[in-house]
Design a protein around this motif. Sequence first.
Motif, PDB file in Angstrom:
ATOM      1  N   SER A   1    -143.563 -51.368 -69.134  1.00 18.76           N
ATOM      2  CA  SER A   1    -142.912 -52.078 -68.039  1.00 18.76           C
ATOM      3  C   SER A   1    -141.864 -53.023 -68.619  1.00 18.76           C
ATOM      4  CB  SER A   1    -143.954 -52.872 -67.253  1.00 18.76           C
ATOM      5  OG  SER A   1    -144.425 -53.950 -68.047  1.00 18.76           O
ATOM      6  N   PHE A   2    -141.466 -54.013 -67.819  1.00 14.03           N
ATOM      7  CA  PHE A   2    -140.508 -55.020 -68.288  1.00 14.03           C
ATOM      8  C   PHE A   2    -141.195 -56.182 -69.007  1.00 14.03           C
ATOM      9  CE2 PHE A   2    -138.239 -52.854 -64.876  1.00 14.03           C
ATOM     10  CZ  PHE A   2    -136.962 -52.725 -65.401  1.00 14.03           C
TER      11      PHE A   2
ATOM     12  N   ASP B   1    -135.877 -44.290 -68.800  1.00 12.31           N
ATOM     13  CA  ASP B   1    -135.923 -45.592 -69.466  1.00 12.31           C
ATOM     14  C   ASP B   1    -135.555 -45.541 -70.943  1.00 12.31           C
ATOM     15  OD1 ASP B   1    -136.844 -46.481 -67.002  1.00 12.31           O
ATOM     16  OD2 ASP B   1    -138.951 -46.244 -67.561  1.00 12.31           O
TER      17      ASP B   1
ATOM     18  N   GLN C   1    -138.649 -58.085 -61.404  1.00  5.43           N
ATOM     19  CA  GLN C   1    -139.236 -56.800 -61.815  1.00  5.43           C
ATOM     20  C   GLN C   1    -140.756 -56.873 -61.977  1.00  5.43           C
ATOM     21  OE1 GLN C   1    -136.680 -58.279 -63.429  1.00  5.43           O
ATOM     22  NE2 GLN C   1    -135.016 -56.832 -63.788  1.00  5.43           N
ATOM     23  N   GLU C   2    -141.266 -58.034 -62.385  1.00  8.37           N
ATOM     24  CA  GLU C   2    -142.692 -58.188 -62.638  1.00  8.37           C
ATOM     25  C   GLU C   2    -143.228 -59.392 -61.866  1.00  8.37           C
ATOM     26  OE1 GLU C   2    -144.441 -56.043 -64.316  1.00  8.37           O
ATOM     27  OE2 GLU C   2    -142.753 -54.864 -65.089  1.00  8.37           O
TER      28      GLU C   2
END
Length: 334
Positions: free
Chosen positions: A33-34, A287, A57-58
């Motif tokens: 993830s970020f 990604d 984003q999170e």
Amino acid sequence: MTQDLRLDALTGWLQQQFPGRPLDIRPASADASFRRYFRVTLDDGTRHVAMDAPPPQEDCRPFLAVQALFEAAGAHVPAVRAQDVERGFLLLSDLGNTTYLDVLDADNAAALYHDATSALIDIQKASRPDVLPAYDHDRLLAEMELFPVWYVGRHLKAELDEKEANALYEVFDRVLAVNLAEPQVFVHRDFHSRNLMVTRPNPGVIDFQDAVFGPISYDLVSLFKDAYIDWEEDQVLDWLIRYWQGARSAGLPVRADFADFHRDYEFMGVQRHLKVLGIFARLYHRDGKDGYLKDLPRVMKYLLQTSQRYRDLAPLARLLQRLEGITPQTGYTF
């Protein structure tokens, strides 16, 4: 050199937590993830881990909610030392940097997996509905649909004809029917060798922020049909039986007949591995993360083995054989 504004902000926040003390801040790890993690070492050698989870984003709040649930259940999860939810910063206790994957071998696997399943049983015993998001039909199906989109379409650059697409969705329905009929518990969702740390008490459990309320066999699939390490099937069966016996003794709602529990586990594996193939392909093609490509063959091996065993999964086995150019093998069908 591009300035890392997030790291600058995180450093300033950490300095507020330890005013006047020199800090050594180094990258610890990143995930799919970020989120990023940094190891923070103080002048006296004390170590912490800082999480950088950039909004929008999170969101740190699911991590904090699951941390509290799992900690109360007796699992060894990172303790929360400080938090700034609005900016996406957490300061956590350090569970070290030795994962199960780093050390697992034939000599220690039985002991390490015993510790892991004991921790899992503790988490599952604490389960109750309406606390975590439901791992429901729509969520499970959406995950499987990553397979035709990202693995078949983007990674293999292949197309399914109408007959194959219909057959695949019929398999999805059969798999979901088994998945959704399972007893429901707290599900970590990535309970595998990269998210279990060798600690005292063992194991340390990390990366649990996506936990849900869902099928009881799911985390067993993550653990024993691990995308990053594999074992002989008879060995895994032994570990699975030991879990099942322990779960029954703990009063968990596992199937009374091990054969029924094992079938649930196998069908749950199909759901997870279809998802994982799609996710690993997406991580690469969308990604730019190619580190997961080397694990695709292992995941495909699990999926082929299971789909060839069950008549309800035969259309999936045929599709996989066409896509992978694999000659059909003679085997047992249940």
